[in-house]
Design a protein around this motif. Structure first.
Motif, PDB file in Angstrom:
ATOM      1  N   TYR A  78      31.733  53.560 -68.476  1.00 49.11           N
ATOM      2  CA  TYR A  78      32.802  52.846 -68.968  1.00 49.11           C
ATOM      3  C   TYR A  78      33.499  53.226 -70.256  1.00 49.11           C
ATOM      4  O   TYR A  78      32.449  53.568 -71.227  1.00 49.11           O
ATOM      5  N   PRO A  79      34.583  53.703 -70.123  1.00 50.70           N
ATOM      6  CA  PRO A  79      35.492  54.183 -71.502  1.00 50.70           C
ATOM      7  C   PRO A  79      35.311  53.344 -72.432  1.00 50.70           C
ATOM      8  O   PRO A  79      35.685  52.047 -72.226  1.00 50.70           O
ATOM      9  N   ASP A 131      32.807  58.772 -76.289  1.00 48.26           N
ATOM     10  CA  ASP A 131      34.060  57.951 -75.776  1.00 48.26           C
ATOM     11  C   ASP A 131      33.639  57.118 -74.553  1.00 48.26           C
ATOM     12  O   ASP A 131      34.423  56.472 -73.904  1.00 48.26           O
ATOM     13  N   SER A 132      32.216  56.979 -74.174  1.00 49.38           N
ATOM     14  CA  SER A 132      31.850  56.189 -73.045  1.00 49.38           C
ATOM     15  C   SER A 132      30.678  55.782 -72.938  1.00 49.38           C
ATOM     16  O   SER A 132      29.684  56.468 -73.793  1.00 49.38           O
ATOM     17  N   ASP A 187      32.729  42.893 -73.277  1.00 51.13           N
ATOM     18  CA  ASP A 187      33.533  41.723 -73.343  1.00 51.13           C
ATOM     19  C   ASP A 187      32.943  40.551 -72.980  1.00 51.13           C
ATOM     20  O   ASP A 187      33.651  39.510 -72.510  1.00 51.13           O
ATOM     21  N   GLU A 217      37.461  52.906 -75.005  1.00 46.15           N
ATOM     22  CA  GLU A 217      38.696  52.420 -75.421  1.00 46.15           C
ATOM     23  C   GLU A 217      39.127  51.411 -74.555  1.00 46.15           C
ATOM     24  O   GLU A 217      39.822  50.731 -74.875  1.00 46.15           O
ATOM     25  N   ASP A 218      38.607  51.094 -73.430  1.00 49.41           N
ATOM     26  CA  ASP A 218      38.787  49.892 -72.522  1.00 49.41           C
ATOM     27  C   ASP A 218      38.323  48.837 -72.818  1.00 49.41           C
ATOM     28  O   ASP A 218      38.162  47.705 -72.139  1.00 49.41           O
ATOM     29  N   CYS A 219      36.896  48.773 -73.587  1.00 54.28           N
ATOM     30  CA  CYS A 219      36.142  47.645 -73.953  1.00 54.28           C
ATOM     31  C   CYS A 219      36.459  47.325 -75.598  1.00 54.28           C
ATOM     32  O   CYS A 219      36.648  47.862 -76.217  1.00 54.28           O
ATOM     33  N   ASP A 220      36.676  45.886 -75.636  1.00 55.81           N
ATOM     34  CA  ASP A 220      36.710  45.203 -77.081  1.00 55.81           C
ATOM     35  C   ASP A 220      35.528  45.128 -77.784  1.00 55.81           C
ATOM     36  O   ASP A 220      35.495  45.376 -78.765  1.00 55.81           O
TER      37      ASP A 220
END
Length: 377
Positions: A280-281, A270-271, A256, A283-286
């Protein structure tokens, strides 16, 4: 009672030979319409019964029954949604037509067999159509479809046991040979996939200067694209198997827009993990981006879905059918690859070729195989 029913059916076939192909064809077209629902909803985790009616994937409006007539509606509407005018893929009509055609072939080619054997074969063929369509579109095989096809193959062997190896068998023997064929197919494909990973599953790239990389979400929101200097790579294809890994060496990492410690980055489906062990997953990163010098991949040359497909094929065709299918599918795959995308860095699902070869076996390929093997023995 059941014997009387069979005699009645044979009499009907003799008196009206067109009746069963017509009924099976209409039945197959209706089943094909339902299979389109399965093909669209199953891999997306959607319920097959809620909503109860089919809906347009674009505007999501339910389709009334009079606009959902198998084979005819797509042609009348010219492949467009009546509500929003959006394109309805040709695949929908093709699935209905293919299912109807295969059902007609089943009742004509096996006209002398037990009706229940024909129905079991139709169930197997229906699941084959589902697996072909999903694998061709998404490079994904759902084990539940393969297991249902396997059950249908076992049922077919119970009602027509002699077909499993071309000799007279009792129902129990047919089931035994069917189960043996299923196990042989599954193990053989697992072995082929393991050997393929050892020989072809590793890739290395090295750049003299730092090269850029980035991850972005596809417009449809269903996949991630890894962009590299030599072209994009599909995340779903990279991580088709749980054990696949992507490693970037001498890499930088921006999450990000903020830089975090890089070095050696290890990606799973997924990470992303840094060499310090921080994960760092995704899904938590744009956004993710950075540079790298080296790239390594460890991935299966064939997906585990192919083993599930061979389980179903072995149940229907027996171990000889498994051997025939693997050889014929390889030849079909070469032809299909040359005619489409082979050599251009694009993935090619093998499942549709396996199932196409199995269908060839069911409708005459077994006779050709028996003639060939008998000629040289």
């Amino acid at each position: 009672m059941y014997a009387l029913l069979q005699d009645t059916l044979r009499l009907l076939r003799a008196e009206m030979p067109w009746l069963f192909p017509l009924c099976f064809g209409l039945f197959g077209a209706c089943i094909g319409s339902f299979l389109n629902v399965v093909i669209y909803r199953s891999p997306r985790g959607l319920s097959l019964s809620d909503p109860a009616r089919s809906f347009c994937p674009r505007c999501e409006k339910e389709i009334p029954w009079y606009l959902n007539i198998p084979l005819l509606s797509w042609l009348i509407l010219r492949g467009k949604c009546a509500s929003c005018g959006g394109r309805i893929p040709f695949r929908y009509w093709l699935v209905e037509a293919a299912t109807a055609g295969l059902f007609v072939a089943a009742t004509m080619y096996y006209a002398q067999e037990d009706l229940l054997a024909q129905l079991m074969l139709c169930l197997w063929l229906a699941m084959a159509v589902v697996m072909i369509a999903i694998d061709a579109e998404r490079m994904e095989v759902l084990p539940k479809h393969a297991l249902l096809a396997t059950a249908a193959g076992l049922g077919f062997a119970a009602f027509a046991p002699w077909l499993i190896d071309g000799t007279a068998l009792e129902a129990s023997d047919g089931l035994m040979w069917s189960a043996a064929g299923a196990i042989a197919g599954f193990i053989l494909m697992k072995a082929v996939a393991f050997a393929g990973k050892l020989l072809f599953g590793h890739r290395r790239i090295r750049h003299e200067e730092p090269a850029p990389w980035s991850l972005r979400q596809c417009d449809d929101g269903e996949d991630i694209i890894l962009t590299l200097p030599d072209g994009p790579m599909s995340w779903a294809e990279l991580f088709a198997e749980p054990g696949n890994r992507l490693i970037l060496e001498d890499a930088t990492l921006f999450i990000d827009g903020a830089e975090v410690p890089g070095g050696t980055l290890t990606f799973t489906a997924d990470s992303v993990s840094t060499e310090t062990g921080t994960a760092y997953p995704l899904e938590d990163c744009d956004t993710l981006s950075g540079t790298f010098r080296g790239l390594r991949t460890s991935r299966a040359a064939m997906g585990s879905g192919d083993a599930w497909i061979m389980l179903a094929i072995g149940a229907l065709c027996g171990w000889e059918g498994v051997v025939f299918t693997l050889i014929a599918a390889s030849l079909l795959g070469i032809v299909g690859g040359l005619a489409t995308k082979v050599g251009r860095g694009n993935p090619m699902p093998f499942g549709p070729y396996l199932l196409a070869a199995a269908i060839i076996w069911v409708f005459g390929g077994s006779s050709l195989w028996n003639w060939y093997t008998g000629y040289f023995t």
